[in-house]
Scaffold this active site. Structure first.
Site, PDB file in Angstrom:
ATOM      1  CE1 TYR A 131     -13.324  -3.005  -0.204  1.00 40.08           C
ATOM      2  CE2 TYR A 131     -11.202  -2.277  -1.035  1.00 40.08           C
ATOM      3  CZ  TYR A 131     -12.004  -2.660   0.022  1.00 40.08           C
ATOM      4  OH  TYR A 131     -11.485  -2.675   1.290  1.00 40.08           O
ATOM      5  CG  HIS A 195     -12.389  -7.976   3.028  1.00 40.82           C
ATOM      6  ND1 HIS A 195     -12.716  -7.574   1.761  1.00 40.82           N
ATOM      7  CD2 HIS A 195     -12.401  -6.850   3.767  1.00 40.82           C
ATOM      8  CE1 HIS A 195     -12.931  -6.270   1.734  1.00 40.82           C
ATOM      9  NE2 HIS A 195     -12.742  -5.806   2.954  1.00 40.82           N
ATOM     10  N   PRO A 276      -8.667   6.382   8.139  1.00 38.40           N
ATOM     11  CG  PRO A 276      -6.815   6.973   6.825  1.00 38.40           C
ATOM     12  CD  PRO A 276      -7.998   6.055   6.858  1.00 38.40           C
ATOM     13  N   GLY A 278     -11.621   9.200   9.547  1.00 40.20           N
ATOM     14  CA  GLY A 278     -12.994   9.035  10.025  1.00 40.20           C
ATOM     15  C   GLY A 278     -14.021   8.940   8.931  1.00 40.20           C
ATOM     16  N   GLY A 280     -14.049  10.364   6.205  1.00 40.86           N
ATOM     17  CA  GLY A 280     -14.281  11.701   5.678  1.00 40.86           C
ATOM     18  C   GLY A 280     -14.672  12.732   6.716  1.00 40.86           C
TER      19      GLY A 280
END
Length: 402
Positions: A131, A195, A276, A278, A280
């Protein structure tokens, strides 16, 4: 699996930032290095996106909430068990603060959001080396340093960022864990996920490497991100798996159908839901007119986020809004409450760089869905067709489906 060339250092917080034009290789369609880093970030956790507020405004809005938010004195954040690891019932996906859902947020703003989440009861924070790359681990380490012993930090390995590819060889894991520890300003990583499953390295070797790190005290618990049920079972024999992380939401039910949730329940493994809300979409704030910058937002290349599919999936939002009105809640809170109601060992990790969205997410703990509510949601959702895949074809090549 993900090709390192698919993950780009697009943004400082989330995994969905840069989607460049893929190039071909003899065995599969590969991604550019920029895409590699961006897509890697996407693999972990997604969050509700929205405009940022100034620090002073954010503080005011956290302490002067509407009926749909989290007010001082309301329900207390409970805890849940991921295997033997105890965490807050809702965690925080930190990726989007630094990358993949737009340009990186201001560093001070990101630190403030993370620290406010902890003040409100969140003890579980999720990041990864890719990230940024690297910048999100640095941000999380700085933000959590004042109360490191009171929180659980999850990070991830599995990509060779310099070589642009997957790499879960034991020697590589032992190298990158040292680098992550430095960035996180800590002497141990509470939960260390692979990952993406590396098809070139037997999962038993990966589990064995983590077992050695656990014996050394550098890692406390072992996790897997986007594995198949078969891979989970193989890894668990060598080193008990504490948690599985994969995308799961009211809109995306893959873990219910591919055996992953079943394997978790049988083996006593916790489940961490990234995306969780979607990515956004389930906030109800995204529609067919929403534009995603292909240089900074990975969703621009996802079928589910095409204007056509954003419009076609509107019935899902309409359903969530109907329940939200009944519960004096928001669509995001209904979808998060739905996840919490599925199993007591499921922990969603919504992420955000925005205080309003943080407040909205945490307000979920005040929402109770009755058995009748859950049955009605399932009945109504069963009549709706979801349009578009959860990620694009290239990224799905990196999801373990063996």
């Amino acid at each position: 699996m993900y090709n390192t060339k698919a993950y780009s250092a697009a943004s400082a917080t989330s995994p969905l930032i840069f989607a460049s034009t893929p190039r071909r290789d003899p065995t599969r369609q590969a991604l550019s290095r920029r895409d590699f880093l961006a897509n890697t970030a996407l693999i972990a956790a997604a969050l509700a996106v929205g405009p940022s507020c100034t620090s002073s405004d954010q503080r005011k809005k956290i302490n002067n909430q509407s009926d749909k938010g989290l007010r001082v004195g309301e329900n207390k954040m409970n805890t849940r068990k991921l295997g033997k690891l105890e965490v807050s019932e809702m965690g925080s996906g930190c990726m989007s603060i630094s990358a993949n859902y737009g340009p990186p947020a201001d560093r001070n703003q990101g630190i403030q959001v993370i620290r406010t989440a902890h003040e409100r009861g969140v003890t579980f924070f999720d990041t990864a080396e890719v990230y940024g790359p690297f910048t999100n681990e640095e941000l999380v380490g700085e933000a959590l340093a004042p109360f490191r012993d009171k929180v659980v930090i999850a990070s991830k390995f599995g990509f060779d960022i310099e070589a642009d590819g997957l790499n879960s060889r034991p020697e590589h894991i032992k190298k990158v864990v040292e680098e992550s520890l430095k960035r996180l300003k800590t002497d141990r990583i509470d939960l260390y996920y692979q990952h993406r499953v590396d098809p070139k390295v037997p999962i038993e070797e990966v589990a064995g490497a983590i077992k050695e790190l656990i014996q050394e005290g550098k890692v406390l618990h072992f996790g897997l991100s986007e594995p198949s049920a078969k891979t989970i079972r193989r890894a668990h024999v060598v080193q008990p798996v504490t948690a599985i992380q994969t995308e799961y939401s009211f809109m995306n039910r893959d873990p219910e159908q591919n055996g992953v949730l079943k394997a978790c329940e049988e083996l006593g493994i916790g489940f961490v839901s990234w995306g969780p809300v979607g990515m956004g979409y389930l906030t109800g704030k995204i529609d067919a007119r929403t534009k995603f910058d292909p240089k900074t937002d990975l969703r621009s290349g996802f079928d589910r986020f095409s204007p056509e599919n954003l419009a076609a999936n509107r019935p899902v939002i309409d359903l969530l809004k109907q329940f939200a009105e009944k519960k004096n809640a928001t669509p995001a809170q209904i979808t998060l409450a739905w996840l919490l109601a599925q199993k007591p060992w499921i922990v969603p990790i919504p992420g955000t760089r925005n205080m309003d969205h943080l407040n909205d997410n945490l307000g979920t703990i005040n929402i109770q869905l009755t058995p009748a509510d859950l049955r009605k949601l399932e009945t109504d959702f069963s009549k709706i067709k979801v349009h578009g895949g959860r990620m694009n074809e290239i990224q799905m090549q990196y999801v373990d489906q063996t």
